[in-house]
Design an enzyme around this catalytic site. Structure first.
Site, PDB file in Angstrom:
ATOM      1  N   CYS A 126       0.829  -1.190   0.000  1.00  0.00           N
ATOM      2  CA  CYS A 126       0.000   0.000   0.000  1.00  0.00           C
ATOM      3  C   CYS A 126       0.869   1.247   0.000  1.00  0.00           C
ATOM      4  CB  CYS A 126      -0.903   0.007   1.229  1.00  0.00           C
ATOM      5  SG  CYS A 126      -1.861  -1.512   1.451  1.00  0.00           S
ATOM      6  N   ARG A 143       1.335   1.684  -6.024  1.00  0.00           N
ATOM      7  CA  ARG A 143       1.584   0.763  -4.923  1.00  0.00           C
ATOM      8  C   ARG A 143       0.326  -0.001  -4.523  1.00  0.00           C
ATOM      9  NH1 ARG A 143       6.348   1.561  -2.177  1.00  0.00           N
ATOM     10  NH2 ARG A 143       5.462   0.493  -0.382  1.00  0.00           N
ATOM     11  N   TRP A 188      -3.641  -1.788  -1.357  1.00  0.00           N
ATOM     12  CA  TRP A 188      -3.605  -3.074  -2.043  1.00  0.00           C
ATOM     13  C   TRP A 188      -4.075  -4.100  -1.027  1.00  0.00           C
ATOM     14  CZ3 TRP A 188      -1.212  -7.902  -1.749  1.00  0.00           C
ATOM     15  CH2 TRP A 188      -1.272  -8.668  -2.913  1.00  0.00           C
ATOM     16  N   ASN A 207       0.910   0.239   5.986  1.00  0.00           N
ATOM     17  CA  ASN A 207       1.393  -0.598   4.886  1.00  0.00           C
ATOM     18  C   ASN A 207       2.121  -1.768   5.523  1.00  0.00           C
ATOM     19  OD1 ASN A 207       2.520  -1.674   2.521  1.00  0.00           O
ATOM     20  ND2 ASN A 207       4.267  -0.287   2.592  1.00  0.00           N
ATOM     21  N   GLY A 208       1.688  -2.998   5.217  1.00  0.00           N
ATOM     22  CA  GLY A 208       2.324  -4.183   5.788  1.00  0.00           C
ATOM     23  C   GLY A 208       1.300  -5.201   6.226  1.00  0.00           C
ATOM     24  N   GLU A 260      10.406 -13.468 -19.421  1.00  0.00           N
ATOM     25  CA  GLU A 260      10.095 -12.068 -19.152  1.00  0.00           C
ATOM     26  C   GLU A 260       9.084 -11.534 -20.175  1.00  0.00           C
ATOM     27  OE1 GLU A 260      10.098  -8.143 -17.645  1.00  0.00           O
ATOM     28  OE2 GLU A 260      10.402 -10.143 -16.814  1.00  0.00           O
ATOM     29  N   LYS A 314       5.386  -9.944 -19.209  1.00  0.00           N
ATOM     30  CA  LYS A 314       4.950  -8.611 -19.625  1.00  0.00           C
ATOM     31  C   LYS A 314       3.556  -8.657 -20.237  1.00  0.00           C
ATOM     32  CE  LYS A 314       7.685  -6.052 -18.020  1.00  0.00           C
ATOM     33  NZ  LYS A 314       7.654  -7.066 -17.045  1.00  0.00           N
ATOM     34  N   GLU A 339       0.701  -9.708 -17.542  1.00  0.00           N
ATOM     35  CA  GLU A 339       0.414  -8.813 -16.429  1.00  0.00           C
ATOM     36  C   GLU A 339      -0.298  -7.538 -16.851  1.00  0.00           C
ATOM     37  OE1 GLU A 339       3.917  -7.673 -14.254  1.00  0.00           O
ATOM     38  OE2 GLU A 339       5.045  -7.187 -16.050  1.00  0.00           O
ATOM     39  N   HIS A 361       6.918 -32.105 -25.558  1.00  0.00           N
ATOM     40  CA  HIS A 361       6.746 -33.030 -24.438  1.00  0.00           C
ATOM     41  C   HIS A 361       5.438 -32.776 -23.702  1.00  0.00           C
ATOM     42  CE1 HIS A 361      10.700 -34.880 -24.776  1.00  0.00           C
ATOM     43  NE2 HIS A 361      11.159 -33.666 -25.050  1.00  0.00           N
ATOM     44  N   LYS A 405       3.360  -2.125  -7.458  1.00  0.00           N
ATOM     45  CA  LYS A 405       4.743  -1.983  -7.907  1.00  0.00           C
ATOM     46  C   LYS A 405       5.734  -2.635  -6.958  1.00  0.00           C
ATOM     47  CE  LYS A 405       7.939  -0.221 -10.611  1.00  0.00           C
ATOM     48  NZ  LYS A 405       8.130  -0.769 -11.961  1.00  0.00           N
TER      49      LYS A 405
END
Length: 612
Positions: A2, A27, A76, A102-103, A485, A489, A492, A508, A607
């Site tokens: 957050c 955030r 968040w 935040n946490g 990567e 991208k 997300e 396979h 982020k």
């Protein structure tokens, strides 16, 4: 995850808090709220969704919201669904105390039960409301000092937190506390601020201090006093932001992500060039001495998400160039696997923010086991940077878009520098070889600049495939690491299901998912593997796939098997991942735009991941 912000001064705090929240929205953006001291007392307004919803609610509720001290929060969600009642700030007791957090408070259930036994009623499902009631409970008539109350409260908490606390006892004071989550204090003239990130304070001041774990700060308009866990005053270094506010603004681009994609040549140049002197890699004052590098027996590279993917590229380059056993490991798994760590091992931890909780915990474990730790981070004086034995900063500047681009490219560059340095120190390359490799590294920004010219081609390709429900990325060796990567991208920011596979693994089992019209993106930048990769492309084409091939200028394979081919400028193949990712970032970006996605703030993501 957050974002918190607070302001105390002489101006109206509300527009300052709102502007600060907008700068922290990356955030978390499940909900937002503010608590402010107004003529009507301590007033809280909060709303589910984006900060714009909060602004609208403030207008709807009307009333005079003028205040000179207040706190704000953008959330968040961890405990409790995104909703108005779970939004921060939370009030304690009868509304005398307000808290933003935040946490994660790990023992919140135990504390909640005890507080309920004392008559406290909870209105939310959050762990944070427990903190608000706990502060209220401890803040009795005998204890009028809010800072000492907060100090008592946090000693009862297990978990991580960055807190902003206000009380009706002093309407010009904010008390801040921190353990395991970032918190900075902006030092102004007749005003001071608290925030999760410098971006929230830089339009008011460039001077700041960093609160360390277990410290509590008393923030008033004309003073900041910091105490340690024993209540003793601590002298803090005042630091200065070195970048301009324009670096955290869009600068005419539609999205931060596109701006940051285009900034990659500069980010790589700023990371590489200061560390090459007289055609040799030079590391100063970070512990990477020649003696230590000669003695390394095993390198552990640790990261999460894109940082891990950079580490996977780094692993392959280091093993090929330095012939040292190297592993790239998921930070969240590393600490629980009882890893084998030797006294002569080196642990490279990679984090854009320098606050990633899993990465920080893994680094601490490696340090305890006796390994030398080196951090590759983008934020000066972040927790990982301060706790590592050495640090290599990636001078990428602030990165606002949740999906990393320029920070990832800068991380790759830092890993290349380490590879060249170790190879030379251990005698695996000559002075001439090092000179040539350094020249290639210094040429990388120019190569990236040339690669960015594929922008219009990637936009055109994106319009053709934006409606696909599933996309596959293939590659071998370094290209497989780059494919991971590329896949991340796309998924997300566009919400399209995508997977990356080592090309030889496709047959396979996964090839059963290929059907008519499936988009497959193949990366082929390693000359020794061209033929193998083309064979894998033929396998998916035979089953109806449409293929985009990303390859080098000297690719000599059969181009007819692909619908689209993107050629990269000539580059040393060890550094090719820095080029192949550029068209992949652009493809993901333009597909997300085509699908009307919120590119900079994709759903459910934040982020900086500061909780486990």
């Amino acid at each position: 995850m957050c974002g918190i912000v607070g302001f105390t001064g002489r101006e109206n705090a509300l527009p300052i808090l709102i502007k600060g929240l907008y700068s922290l929205e990356y955030r978390g953006y499940d909900s937002a709220g503010v608590a402010a001291f107004t003529k009507d007392g301590l007033r809280v307004v909060k709303a589910r969704g984006r900060i714009a919803n909060l602004e609208e609610k403030i207008k709807e509720e009307g009333g005079d919201m003028y205040c000179t001290c207040g706190i704000g929060h953008t959330r968040w969600a961890t405990h409790g669904e995104p909703s108005d009642r779970n939004s921060h700030p939370h009030l304690g007791g009868k509304g005398k105390v307000a808290v933003v957090h935040n946490g994660i408070i790990e023992n919140y259930k135990e504390l909640r039960e005890r507080l309920e036994a004392h008559g406290y009623e909870f209105k939310s499902e959050t762990d944070t409301e427990t903190v608000a009631h706990l502060v209220d409970y401890l803040h009795t008539g005998k204890q009028e000092d809010l800072a000492k109350t907060v100090l008592q409260a946090v000693q009862r908490l297990r978990g991580s937190y960055a807190l902003g606390v206000v009380s009706m006892d002093n309407t010009q004071e904010i008390v801040a506390a921190r353990r395991g989550n970032p918190l900075v204090i902006g030092i102004g003239e007749g005003e001071n601020m608290i925030a999760s990130d410098i971006t929230a304070i830089i339009n008011r001041t460039k001077r700041y201090i960093i609160l360390d774990d277990n410290e509590v700060a008393i923030v008033r308009p004309d003073s900041v006093v910091v105490m340690n866990e024993f209540g003793d005053t601590v002298e803090k270094e005042i630091m200065t932001v070195t970048w301009d506010m324009s670096a955290a603004e869009k600068g005419g681009y539609q999205h931060f992500m596109l701006k940051e994609i285009m900034e990659q040549p500069k980010a790589v140049a700023d990371t590489v060039k200061p560390r090459i002197k007289n055609d040799a890699v030079v590391f100063e004052d970070n512990g990477l001495t020649d003696e230590r590098l000669r003695e390394i027996e095993h390198i552990h590279i640790i990261g999460c998400g894109s940082a891990l993917h950079a580490g996977m590229v780094g692993k392959r380059v280091i093993e090929a160039m330095c012939r040292i056993r190297c592993t790239a490991e998921v930070a969240s798994e590393f600490r629980y696997e009882n890893p084998i760590i030797g006294k002569k091992d080196m642990c490279i931890v990679i984090s854009q923010s320098g606050e990633t909780a899993d990465t920080l915990a893994a680094m601490r474990l490696a340090k305890q086991a006796g390994a030398f730790t080196i951090a590759i981070v983008n934020v000066v004086s972040s927790t990982i940077a301060r706790e590592a034995d050495g640090v290599l900063y990636t001078w990428a500047g602030p990165e606002i878009s949740v999906a990393t681009t320029k920070a990832y490219s800068a991380q790759l560059s830092a890993l290349y520098l380490i590879s060249v340095k170790i190879a030379r120190v251990r005698g695996l390359i000559s002075i001439g070889d090092e000179r040539a490799l350094c020249a290639e590294l210094q040429r990388l920004p120019e190569c990236i600049e040339q690669t960015l010219k594929c922008q219009s081609d990637m936009q055109r390709i994106a319009t053709l495939y934006a409606n696909r429900s599933s996309v596959f990325f293939l590659g071998r060796g370094l290209d497989y690491a780059a494919a991971l990567e590329a896949s991340l991208k796309l998924k997300e920011i566009s919400y399209i299901h995508s997977e990356a596979y080592a090309a030889g693994e496709l047959k396979h089992g996964t090839i059963s998912l290929i059907e008519e019209g499936t988009l497959v993106v193949a990366l082929a930048t390693q000359p020794a593997l061209f033929e193998k990769t083309v064979s894998n492309i033929r396998e998916v084409v035979a089953r109806g796939a449409s293929v985009v091939l990303v390859t080098t200028d000297d690719f000599t394979g059969d181009e007819s098997v692909c619908q689209h081919i993107v050629r990269l400028p000539k580059c040393l193949y060890e550094f090719s991942a820095s080029l192949s990712i550029i068209p992949m970032q652009l493809l993901a970006y333009y597909i997300a735009v085509e699908r009307n996605c919120d590119v900079d703030k994709p759903r459910n993501l934040a982020k900086s991941v500061t909780v486990e």
